[in-house]
Design a protein around this motif. Structure first.
Motif, short mmCIF file in Angstrom:
data_model
loop_
_atom_site.label_atom_id
_atom_site.label_comp_id
_atom_site.label_asym_id
_atom_site.label_seq_id
_atom_site.Cartn_x
_atom_site.Cartn_y
_atom_site.Cartn_z
N TYR A 116 0.80 -1.22 0.00
CA TYR A 116 0.00 0.00 0.00
C TYR A 116 0.83 1.27 0.00
O TYR A 116 0.52 2.20 -0.74
N PRO A 117 1.91 1.36 0.82
CA PRO A 117 2.72 2.59 0.74
C PRO A 117 3.23 2.85 -0.68
O PRO A 117 3.25 3.99 -1.12
N ALA A 118 3.62 1.78 -1.39
CA ALA A 118 4.10 1.98 -2.76
C ALA A 118 2.98 2.47 -3.67
O ALA A 118 3.18 3.40 -4.46
N GLY A 119 1.78 1.87 -3.54
CA GLY A 119 0.66 2.29 -4.38
C GLY A 119 0.27 3.73 -4.10
O GLY A 119 0.07 4.53 -5.03
N TYR A 120 0.18 4.10 -2.80
CA TYR A 120 -0.21 5.47 -2.45
C TYR A 120 0.84 6.45 -2.92
O TYR A 120 0.53 7.49 -3.52
N HIS A 121 2.12 6.16 -2.63
CA HIS A 121 3.18 7.11 -2.95
C HIS A 121 3.31 7.30 -4.45
O HIS A 121 3.55 8.40 -4.94
N THR A 122 3.10 6.19 -5.21
CA THR A 122 3.15 6.32 -6.67
C THR A 122 2.00 7.17 -7.18
O THR A 122 2.20 8.10 -7.98
N ALA A 123 0.77 6.87 -6.71
CA ALA A 123 -0.40 7.62 -7.19
C ALA A 123 -0.27 9.10 -6.82
O ALA A 123 -0.49 9.99 -7.66
N ASN A 124 0.08 9.39 -5.57
CA ASN A 124 0.20 10.79 -5.18
C ASN A 124 1.40 11.45 -5.83
O ASN A 124 1.40 12.65 -6.07
N GLY A 125 2.45 10.62 -6.11
CA GLY A 125 3.61 11.17 -6.80
C GLY A 125 3.24 11.67 -8.19
O GLY A 125 3.69 12.75 -8.61
N ILE A 126 2.37 10.91 -8.88
CA ILE A 126 1.90 11.35 -10.20
C ILE A 126 1.13 12.65 -10.05
O ILE A 126 1.27 13.59 -10.84
N ARG A 127 0.30 12.72 -8.98
CA ARG A 127 -0.47 13.96 -8.73
C ARG A 127 0.47 15.14 -8.51
O ARG A 127 0.25 16.25 -9.02
N HIS A 128 1.58 14.92 -7.78
CA HIS A 128 2.56 15.98 -7.57
C HIS A 128 3.20 16.41 -8.87
O HIS A 128 3.40 17.60 -9.11
N LEU A 129 3.53 15.42 -9.71
CA LEU A 129 4.18 15.77 -10.98
C LEU A 129 3.21 16.56 -11.86
O LEU A 129 3.62 17.47 -12.58
N ILE A 130 1.90 16.22 -11.80
CA ILE A 130 0.91 16.99 -12.56
C ILE A 130 0.88 18.42 -12.04
O ILE A 130 0.82 19.39 -12.81
N GLY B 175 1.86 22.73 -13.48
CA GLY B 175 1.02 23.91 -13.32
C GLY B 175 -0.45 23.65 -13.44
O GLY B 175 -1.26 24.59 -13.41
N SER B 176 -0.85 22.39 -13.58
CA SER B 176 -2.28 22.10 -13.78
C SER B 176 -2.94 21.63 -12.49
O SER B 176 -2.27 21.17 -11.57
N PHE B 177 -4.26 21.73 -12.43
CA PHE B 177 -5.08 21.20 -11.35
C PHE B 177 -4.69 21.78 -10.00
O PHE B 177 -4.69 21.08 -8.99
N LEU B 178 -4.37 23.08 -9.98
CA LEU B 178 -3.92 23.69 -8.73
C LEU B 178 -5.03 24.42 -8.00
O LEU B 178 -4.84 24.85 -6.88
N LYS B 179 -6.21 24.57 -8.62
CA LYS B 179 -7.31 25.22 -7.92
C LYS B 179 -7.79 24.29 -6.82
O LYS B 179 -7.71 23.07 -6.93
N ILE B 180 -8.35 24.88 -5.75
CA ILE B 180 -8.64 24.07 -4.57
C ILE B 180 -9.66 22.97 -4.88
O ILE B 180 -9.57 21.86 -4.36
N LYS B 181 -10.66 23.29 -5.74
CA LYS B 181 -11.63 22.24 -6.09
C LYS B 181 -10.93 21.08 -6.77
O LYS B 181 -11.24 19.92 -6.54
N GLU B 182 -9.98 21.45 -7.67
CA GLU B 182 -9.28 20.41 -8.41
C GLU B 182 -8.36 19.62 -7.48
O GLU B 182 -8.19 18.41 -7.65
N VAL B 183 -7.77 20.30 -6.50
CA VAL B 183 -6.91 19.61 -5.54
C VAL B 183 -7.71 18.56 -4.79
O VAL B 183 -7.27 17.43 -4.59
N TYR B 184 -8.94 18.95 -4.39
CA TYR B 184 -9.78 17.99 -3.67
C TYR B 184 -10.23 16.84 -4.57
O TYR B 184 -10.18 15.68 -4.17
N SER B 185 -10.67 17.16 -5.79
CA SER B 185 -11.18 16.07 -6.64
C SER B 185 -10.05 15.13 -7.04
O SER B 185 -10.22 13.90 -6.99
N THR B 186 -8.88 15.68 -7.41
CA THR B 186 -7.77 14.78 -7.74
C THR B 186 -7.33 14.01 -6.51
O THR B 186 -6.86 12.87 -6.63
N GLY B 187 -7.49 14.60 -5.33
CA GLY B 187 -7.13 13.89 -4.11
C GLY B 187 -7.98 12.65 -3.92
O GLY B 187 -7.45 11.56 -3.64
N TYR B 188 -9.30 12.79 -4.07
CA TYR B 188 -10.18 11.62 -3.91
C TYR B 188 -9.89 10.58 -4.99
O TYR B 188 -9.85 9.37 -4.71
#
Lengths: 170, 183
Positions: free
Chosen positions: A123-137, A141-154
């Motif tokens: 699980y740590p590998a799966g979470y860190h990889t998925a969130n790592g992709i989110r960080h790279l996105i 410069g994309s998906f930085l608005k707060i609504k987008e941060v929440y939706s990409t988070g879920y």
């Protein structure tokens, strides 16, 4: 007369000042450099005055943003510790890896238990990889608005479970 | 009284005229960018102010804070960190799909340096001199470098003298339960 004029003048004056402020030109007060330079930092000053720090972590409401962020750090640390254990273990271990694998096989764990353990380890590998992709996105410069941060988070949390399930079943 | 003046339209409704007609004391005069021209601009109708007031630029020297850090720019390292993170997304699957010593070595280097940067960020964030003193952060930094070098050395030793990184993890992952183990 005085009361009447004060209730009439102040709103008019305020409105007039607001209208004037709308097209106001900025004025600057020129001062000498020496009067603006300080001798100590903000932190040195507060230390000198013996001031306590205000509460922060104990009072701030947990939010998806902060919780996902610290989880990214925590899973990263867990994965790093695993890599260190593998690398440092290879240096100090007296046997090769097959020896240790045989030892674990000797525990005779059930298939279900093993899959559950593999899910927890992965699980740590799966979470860190998925969130790592989110960080790279975010870094693009994309998906930085707060609504987008929440939706990409879920979406990311869901994806992390899917990825971990795939890894555990490999 | 001043309100009736405004209602009659005798004077224009702006701050200066309001102040004048109400006999309020004038605001303190600061030195302004538009030396002298500004007072005249205020007296004129507001929409025309922009046309009248000349735009004067003046270079203002802002002294850098004396406690400003003298470190070099971090931007190049930041970009390299992101490139390594993105590369890991390709290197990890590749090393497991087609195991080889070369891909194992690439995997080891990428993972160790990525972990090093990550833990280094934690050391910088949490072991602050104002909180833990001056010695511990430096000790932690040196210790982290030593651990990373040792880890990389151990992984290279493992790749060379044992089954290899990807194969080793695959074997660990392939441990079967007692249900499917042969007797």
């Amino acid at each position: 007369m005085y009361a009447l004029s004060s209730t009439l003048i102040r709103p008019a004056l305020r409105q007039g000042l607001q209208v004037a402020a709308a097209s106001r030109q900025v004025s600057l007060k020129v001062v000498s450099v020496g009067s603006t330079v300080k001798d100590e930092t903000f932190f040195e000053k507060n230390e000198r005055l013996g001031r306590q720090m205000s509460p922060h972590l104990t009072i701030y409401k947990p939010q998806l943003t902060s919780m996902l962020s610290i989880a990214h750090r925590g899973t990263g640390l867990a994965l790093g510790a695993t890599v260190w254990a593998l690398g440092l273990g290879a240096l100090i271990a007296s046997h090769d890896i097959n020896h240790y694998i045989t030892m674990i096989e000797g525990l005779q764990l059930s298939g279900a238990t093993l899959t559950a353990i593999k899910f927890i380890i992965a699980y740590p590998a799966g979470y860190h990889t998925a969130n790592g992709i989110r960080h790279l996105i975010w870094d693009t410069g994309s998906f930085l608005k707060i609504k987008e941060v929440y939706s990409t988070g879920y979406i990311m949390v869901g994806a992390s479970f899917v990825l971990t399930a795939i890894l555990a079943l490999l | 009284m001043s309100m009736s003046l405004i209602l009659r339209g005798a004077t224009r409704c702006n701050a200066v005229n309001l102040a004048k007609s109400a006999r309020l004391t004038p605001v303190k005069a600061y030195s302004t960018i538009f030396a002298g021209a500004q007072r005249q601009a205020l007296a004129k109708p507001l929409p025309l102010v922009k046309n009248i007031a000349p735009i004067v630029t003046r270079n203002i020297s802002v002294s850098a804070p004396r406690m400003a850090s003298a470190e070099s720019s971090h931007t190049a390292l930041w970009t390299v960190e992101r490139i390594v993170s993105a590369a890991l997304l390709g290197v990890i699957p590749a090393a497991f799909i087609a195991p080889s010593q070369a891909l194992d070595a690439l995997l080891a280097v990428s993972v160790v340096i990525h972990a090093h940067w990550g833990v280094e960020a934690m050391v910088v964030d949490y072991l602050r001199p104002s909180v833990v003193g001056n010695i511990l952060p430096k000790v932690a930094h040196v210790g982290l470098i030593l651990i990373s070098i040792a880890t990389l050395g151990g992984l290279f030793y493992f790749i060379k003298n044992d089954v290899g990184l990807a194969n080793g993890i695959k074997r660990f992952w392939a441990i079967k339960g007692k249900d499917s183990q042969e007797a």
